[in-house]
Motif scaffolding. Structure first.
Motif, mmCIF file in Angstrom:
data_model
loop_
_atom_site.group_PDB
_atom_site.id
_atom_site.type_symbol
_atom_site.label_atom_id
_atom_site.label_comp_id
_atom_site.label_asym_id
_atom_site.label_seq_id
_atom_site.Cartn_x
_atom_site.Cartn_y
_atom_site.Cartn_z
ATOM 1 N N VAL A 150 0.728 -1.459 -0.165
ATOM 2 C CA VAL A 150 -0.054 -0.290 -0.367
ATOM 3 C C VAL A 150 0.998 1.153 -0.123
ATOM 4 N N ASP A 151 0.852 2.188 -0.733
ATOM 5 C CA ASP A 151 1.531 3.426 -0.456
ATOM 6 C C ASP A 151 0.796 4.646 -0.008
ATOM 7 N N ILE A 152 1.742 4.955 0.997
ATOM 8 C CA ILE A 152 1.030 5.886 2.250
ATOM 9 C C ILE A 152 1.603 7.549 1.900
ATOM 10 N N THR A 153 1.393 8.506 1.701
ATOM 11 C CA THR A 153 2.139 9.636 2.048
ATOM 12 C C THR A 153 2.338 9.712 3.627
ATOM 13 N N GLY A 207 7.768 12.071 1.464
ATOM 14 C CA GLY A 207 7.013 12.094 0.287
ATOM 15 C C GLY A 207 5.895 10.600 0.181
ATOM 16 N N LEU A 208 5.426 10.390 -1.391
ATOM 17 C CA LEU A 208 4.809 8.862 -1.487
ATOM 18 C C LEU A 208 5.585 7.382 -1.101
ATOM 19 N N ARG A 209 5.835 6.836 0.259
ATOM 20 C CA ARG A 209 6.273 5.454 0.633
ATOM 21 C C ARG A 209 5.416 3.868 0.410
ATOM 22 N N THR A 210 6.065 2.898 -0.377
ATOM 23 C CA THR A 210 5.321 1.709 -0.420
ATOM 24 C C THR A 210 5.442 0.507 1.063
#
Length: 270
Positions: free
Chosen positions: A141-144, A148-151
């Motif tokens: 899941v990609d979370i801000t 920045g955006l991290r997986t």
């Protein structure tokens, strides 16, 4: 542990009474929530217009923080009587769910502090005949984040959902990452539904796990600090069933008496 002893522990350990969370942090969260910043909504889409003064009044009623908007500095306060009352309601819901042998989902955004609390609940509910769900294990899941955006990868430790940085084996990441995001619980619930169920009758946790589930119509309950207004707004608007006000970032060992009290009251002690 009786109620008087637990009250003394709550205050002595900084779980309630004067807590480490600052008034400045709480007011900042209330301002951001009033502006509908996703970082503080954490999955709740408020039906009402909540201004900062409204939030201060709500948190004063539900947590015991100062209701004076002119109070802007210092450490926040949680009324231990409100914590005890909420723990009682929390335990009552656990007991009711355990008696039915219902399906439950647990998750935390505070794994380093609270994994032991939720894992003990998962163990006790499982022993009582409940199904502790672990949907979407290993899914990304990609979370801000502030970087920045991290997986991240959804994982379960002793039946408790959490996220870990994807592909990371760095020391200190074994337990999981701190997160406010509702995306992990949305991923878990979507995976459970896509698989044809079962779906949880109750979601237990904190941060986005509670708010994200409650917003989707699942009964949800959990723990929240004075700078987490979203859970209390969710409760006020009928999408979160129980919120326990307490400091959610003290030493992990300090939650053990709370765990024992909840399990004893829920008749789930083993």
């Amino acid at each position: 542990m009786n109620t008087a002893a637990l009250r003394a522990h709550l205050v002595g350990a900084g779980l309630a009474g004067v807590v480490a969370t600052t008034r400045e942090s709480s007011l900042r969260s209330y301002r951001l929530f009033a502006a509908r910043d996703p970082r503080t909504l954490i999955g709740i889409d408020p039906e009402l217009a909540w201004g900062q003064r409204d939030l201060i009044e709500l948190m004063a009623r539900r947590c015991g923080v100062s209701a004076d908007p002119r109070h802007t500095v210092g450490r926040d306060v949680i009324d231990p009587e409100l914590t005890l009352a909420a723990l009682g309601a929390f335990a009552d819901r656990l007991r009711a769910v355990a008696r039915r042998g219902a399906c439950v989902l647990l998750g935390t955004g505070h794994p380093h502090r609270l994994i032991g609390f939720y894992a003990a609940l998962a163990d006790a509910l499982s022993a009582a005949g409940c199904t502790v769900l672990t949907p979407a294990q290993g899914r990304c899941v990609d979370i801000t984040t502030r970087f920045g955006l991290r997986t991240f990868r959804l994982a379960y430790v002793r039946g408790v959902g959490l996220v870990r940085p994807a592909g990371s084996e760095r020391p200190g990441c074994e337990t999981g990452a701190h997160s406010h995001s509702p995306l992990p619980v949305r991923l878990a619930l979507e995976a459970a539904a896509d698989a044809g169920g079962p779906l949880p009758e109750l979601v237990i946790g904190d941060h986005g796990w509670v708010c994200g589930a409650g917003q989707l119509g699942f009964e949800a309950m959990g723990l929240a600090d004075t700078d987490d207004p979203a859970l209390f707004v969710g409760q006020a608007e009928g999408r979160v069933s129980v919120v326990v006000p307490l400091d959610d970032a003290v030493r992990a060992a300090y939650y053990r008496p709370v765990t024992r009290y909840v399990l004893d009251r829920a008749c789930l002690s083993q």
